[in-house]
Scaffold this motif. Structure first.
Motif, mmCIF file in Angstrom:
data_model
loop_
_atom_site.group_PDB
_atom_site.id
_atom_site.type_symbol
_atom_site.label_atom_id
_atom_site.label_comp_id
_atom_site.label_asym_id
_atom_site.label_seq_id
_atom_site.Cartn_x
_atom_site.Cartn_y
_atom_site.Cartn_z
ATOM 1 N N HIS A 1 0.917 -1.180 -0.009
ATOM 2 C CA HIS A 1 0.014 0.140 0.005
ATOM 3 C C HIS A 1 0.865 1.135 0.077
ATOM 4 C CE1 HIS A 1 -3.482 -2.288 0.307
ATOM 5 N NE2 HIS A 1 -3.097 -3.192 1.464
ATOM 6 N N TYR B 1 -2.923 -5.166 13.930
ATOM 7 C CA TYR B 1 -3.182 -6.703 13.457
ATOM 8 C C TYR B 1 -3.326 -7.772 14.306
ATOM 9 C CZ TYR B 1 -1.590 -4.757 9.103
ATOM 10 O OH TYR B 1 -1.562 -4.012 7.841
ATOM 11 N N CYS C 1 -6.684 -13.470 5.511
ATOM 12 C CA CYS C 1 -6.812 -11.963 6.356
ATOM 13 C C CYS C 1 -7.989 -11.190 5.605
ATOM 14 C CB CYS C 1 -5.456 -11.346 5.809
ATOM 15 S SG CYS C 1 -5.207 -9.618 6.340
ATOM 16 N N ASP C 2 -8.784 -10.726 6.292
ATOM 17 C CA ASP C 2 -10.051 -10.062 5.801
ATOM 18 C C ASP C 2 -9.621 -8.542 5.376
ATOM 19 O OD1 ASP C 2 -11.520 -11.918 6.317
ATOM 20 O OD2 ASP C 2 -11.744 -11.312 8.328
ATOM 21 N N LEU C 3 -8.130 -7.911 5.790
ATOM 22 C CA LEU C 3 -7.940 -6.493 5.284
ATOM 23 C C LEU C 3 -6.882 -6.634 4.128
ATOM 24 C CD1 LEU C 3 -7.751 -5.262 8.915
ATOM 25 C CD2 LEU C 3 -9.763 -5.015 7.293
ATOM 26 N N PRO C 4 -6.988 -6.329 3.011
ATOM 27 C CA PRO C 4 -8.512 -6.277 2.370
ATOM 28 C C PRO C 4 -8.450 -7.652 1.455
ATOM 29 C CG PRO C 4 -6.899 -4.986 1.015
ATOM 30 C CD PRO C 4 -6.305 -5.844 2.219
ATOM 31 N N HIS C 5 -8.809 -8.941 2.064
ATOM 32 C CA HIS C 5 -9.029 -10.171 1.322
ATOM 33 C C HIS C 5 -7.826 -10.702 0.909
ATOM 34 C CE1 HIS C 5 -13.088 -9.309 1.937
ATOM 35 N NE2 HIS C 5 -13.067 -7.956 1.077
ATOM 36 N N TYR C 6 -6.776 -10.436 1.462
ATOM 37 C CA TYR C 6 -5.572 -11.010 1.348
ATOM 38 C C TYR C 6 -5.146 -12.415 2.056
ATOM 39 C CZ TYR C 6 -3.221 -7.359 -1.653
ATOM 40 O OH TYR C 6 -3.099 -6.565 -2.546
#
Length: 261
Positions: free
Chosen positions: A208, A220, A242-247
């Motif tokens: 990012h 995290y 990982c839900d942030l962002p679907h990684y």
């Protein structure tokens, strides 16, 4: 000065249909041409001063390469920069991809097909850290661990670490929830998890383009239970959703590497 660059301990891993990574140890042996200083002890014959060749004592002195700390650190950075690019070349060869790296902007991409590329490197684990030294001797070998990931799908992150994160450093950057969870654990487990969290944060920084402070300050804590299970598992590759962002997070235990893909 003569230098020889080599990659050893190569590992190639396919994480899914669009993502591949590689890790290795890169080393460089530095040599200088030896300057031989010859000291002669002459023998005199009669009253005429002349050299008796068989009576000459020869002494050979090998040169020692001495570099200041700043130049030593520069050599280490050069080694890492060259090492990750050499590893990328080897990974692309394994994948039968003919392409070159576009370094004009972040994230890095391959010039022709646009695949995403991310690098990581760290000095090898030893007590003689470059920053603590003042000299490099003749024929000594510099070493670093290097890693690279290539993704056809989207920006990805990778981080290889040989050393634990110092607890006082974690206390400076980690969130309150992360620190609370870590402080409740035995020190050895705490240190292992603090290192994994650091690698996750570093990987997301690369994805990012966060600032260092911003990226390390991300929370995290929700991942800690799953990371604890990974440390207890016997598999050499552990994957955490990982839900942030679907990684997804891949932990390559033997290579001391974390991948976000």
């Amino acid at each position: 000065m003569i230098s020889t660059l080599s990659l050893t301990q190569l590992h190639y891993t396919q994480l899914d249909a669009t993502t591949w990574c590689a890790t290795a140890q890169v080393s460089e042996t530095l040599k200088v041409q030896q300057e031989e200083k010859i000291w002669q002890t002459a023998a005199f014959t009669s009253h005429i001063a002349r050299y008796g060749f068989t009576e000459v004592n020869w002494q050979y002195h090998s040169a020692t390469l001495t570099l200041p700390v700043r130049e030593l650190a520069h050599k280490q950075r050069q080694l890492q920069r060259q090492g990750v690019r050499l590893l990328l070349k080897k990974l692309l060869n394994e994948l039968n991809i003919s392409d070159s790296l576009d370094e004009s902007g972040f994230p890095y991409r391959l010039s022709n097909n646009g695949y995403y590329v991310c690098f990581s490197h760290t000095s090898s684990a030893n007590k003689n850290n470059v920053s603590e030294r003042s000299a490099l001797t003749l024929n000594e070998t510099l070493k670093s661990h290097v890693a690279v990931i290539v993704s056809r799908h989207r920006p990805v992150g990778i981080d290889v670490e040989s050393h634990h994160v110092k607890w006082r450093v974690a206390q400076r950057f980690y969130s309150t929830d992360e620190l609370t969870a870590l402080e409740s654990l035995p020190i050895s487990q705490r240190d292992n998890l603090a290192k994994l969290l650091w690698q996750i944060k570093e990987s997301f920084i690369k994805i990012h383009q966060y600032t260092l402070a911003q990226g390390l300050g991300m929370d995290y804590a929700a991942l800690i239970p799953d990371l604890m299970c990974c440390l207890e598992g016997e598999s050499t590759i552990q994957v955490v959703q990982c839900d942030l962002p679907h990684y997804r997070i891949a932990i390559l235990t033997n290579q001391q590497t974390v991948v976000i893909f």
